[in-house]
Structures are given as C-alpha cells and as structure tokens.
Design a protein around this motif. Structure first.
Motif, mmCIF file in Angstrom:
data_model
loop_
_atom_site.group_PDB
_atom_site.id
_atom_site.type_symbol
_atom_site.label_atom_id
_atom_site.label_comp_id
_atom_site.label_asym_id
_atom_site.label_seq_id
_atom_site.Cartn_x
_atom_site.Cartn_y
_atom_site.Cartn_z
ATOM 1 N N LEU A 166 0.841 -1.190 0.000
ATOM 2 C CA LEU A 166 0.000 0.000 0.000
ATOM 3 C C LEU A 166 0.877 1.242 0.000
ATOM 4 C CD1 LEU A 166 -2.810 1.370 0.335
ATOM 5 C CD2 LEU A 166 -2.484 1.124 2.804
ATOM 6 N N ALA B 135 -6.600 -5.057 -12.866
ATOM 7 C CA ALA B 135 -7.442 -4.389 -11.886
ATOM 8 C C ALA B 135 -8.798 -5.085 -11.833
ATOM 9 C CB ALA B 135 -7.616 -2.918 -12.252
ATOM 10 N N SER C 147 -3.731 6.407 -8.538
ATOM 11 C CA SER C 147 -4.759 5.482 -8.084
ATOM 12 C C SER C 147 -5.099 4.454 -9.163
ATOM 13 C CB SER C 147 -6.022 6.230 -7.663
ATOM 14 O OG SER C 147 -6.559 6.988 -8.728
ATOM 15 N N THR D 119 -3.515 0.921 -9.274
ATOM 16 C CA THR D 119 -3.941 -0.126 -8.358
ATOM 17 C C THR D 119 -4.351 -1.370 -9.134
ATOM 18 O OG1 THR D 119 -4.675 1.426 -6.649
ATOM 19 C CG2 THR D 119 -5.627 -0.777 -6.606
ATOM 20 N N GLN E 291 -0.184 -7.692 -4.946
ATOM 21 C CA GLN E 291 -1.144 -6.592 -4.916
ATOM 22 C C GLN E 291 -0.439 -5.258 -4.711
ATOM 23 O OE1 GLN E 291 -4.747 -6.626 -5.157
ATOM 24 N NE2 GLN E 291 -4.341 -4.415 -5.333
ATOM 25 N N THR F 7 -1.632 -1.346 -4.154
ATOM 26 C CA THR F 7 -2.759 -0.471 -3.879
ATOM 27 C C THR F 7 -2.256 0.951 -3.664
ATOM 28 O OG1 THR F 7 -3.984 -2.281 -2.826
ATOM 29 C CG2 THR F 7 -4.742 -0.038 -2.397
ATOM 30 N N SER G 132 -3.396 4.670 -2.678
ATOM 31 C CA SER G 132 -4.463 5.422 -2.033
ATOM 32 C C SER G 132 -4.404 6.894 -2.426
ATOM 33 C CB SER G 132 -4.372 5.289 -0.514
ATOM 34 O OG SER G 132 -3.158 5.836 -0.021
#
Length: 120
Positions: free
Chosen positions: A11, A40, A87, A90, A115, A117, A119
């Motif tokens: 993240l 995605a 974003s 992601t 993954q 991600t 934000s």
C-alpha cells in the motif's frame, strides 16, 4: 520445475514509489524475455513492461516515464521500479516469462501475483 517468485507489493499513497521483484527459480536455460502485466478488478489483464536479455525495453503508454523495468541476468530476476504512482495503477501485478511446451504450444509462466494499492 520453474517458478516465478514475486515480492514488493503493498500500500502506498499517490505520488509514492514501490519496487517489485520477480525471481525465476529452478531455471536451467537462459530466459530471453521477462515482463510485467497487471489486472485491476473488473478489467482485463494488461501489458505493463518487458525487457530482453540485450536490454531492450517496452512499456505501455500509461506507464511511460513513470515505471522502469530492469533485470539481473545472473539472478534471473526482473524488477519494476514504480514512481509517481496513481490510483489507476492499483492492480494485481504479475510477472511473466513466455515459453513453449514440448509440443510447441504456448505455455507462458506466470507468478502468483502481488497486490499494489495506491491510495488517494
């Protein structure tokens, strides 16, 4: 048995950076091309970047100028440096090695996915 082992996902805030790694284990012969794809939720898996043994690179337009692919041939490892993350970056990122089966059929090798991600 050849496997692609990925790491580096996580993240991060928009504008930040991540570095993904993918190591090919159990490889006997040299690998000519290694690359990255991403997927995605609700979208098709798409090409991100690739690199050959000679160092030739190819990037999707959406990541040009922000992502850099590199490799360490001695370690059979490919990296993806991801800067200025947005974003829309992601996704689950997959390492890929094109290959053929013993009958000549397409048999691409994929990592398990990691993954990423971003934000807002």
């Amino acid at each position: 048995q050849v496997q692609l082992v990925e790491s580096g996902g996580g993240l991060v805030q928009a504008g930040g950076s991540l570095r993904l790694s993918c190591a090919a284990s159990g490889t006997i012969f040299s690998i000519n091309v290694m690359g990255w794809y991403r997927q995605a939720p609700g979208k098709q898996r798409e090409f991100v970047a690739s690199i050959t043994n000679s160092g030739s690179t190819n990037y999707a337009d959406s990541v040009k100028g922000r992502f850099t692919i590199s490799r360490d041939n001695a370690k059979n490892t490919v990296y993806l440096q991801m800067n200025s993350l947005k974003s829309e970056d992601t996704a689950v990122y997959y390492c890929n090695v094109p290959r053929r089966g013993f009958l000549g059929q397409s048999n691409p090798l994929w990592g398990q996915g990691t993954q990423v991600t971003v934000s807002s």
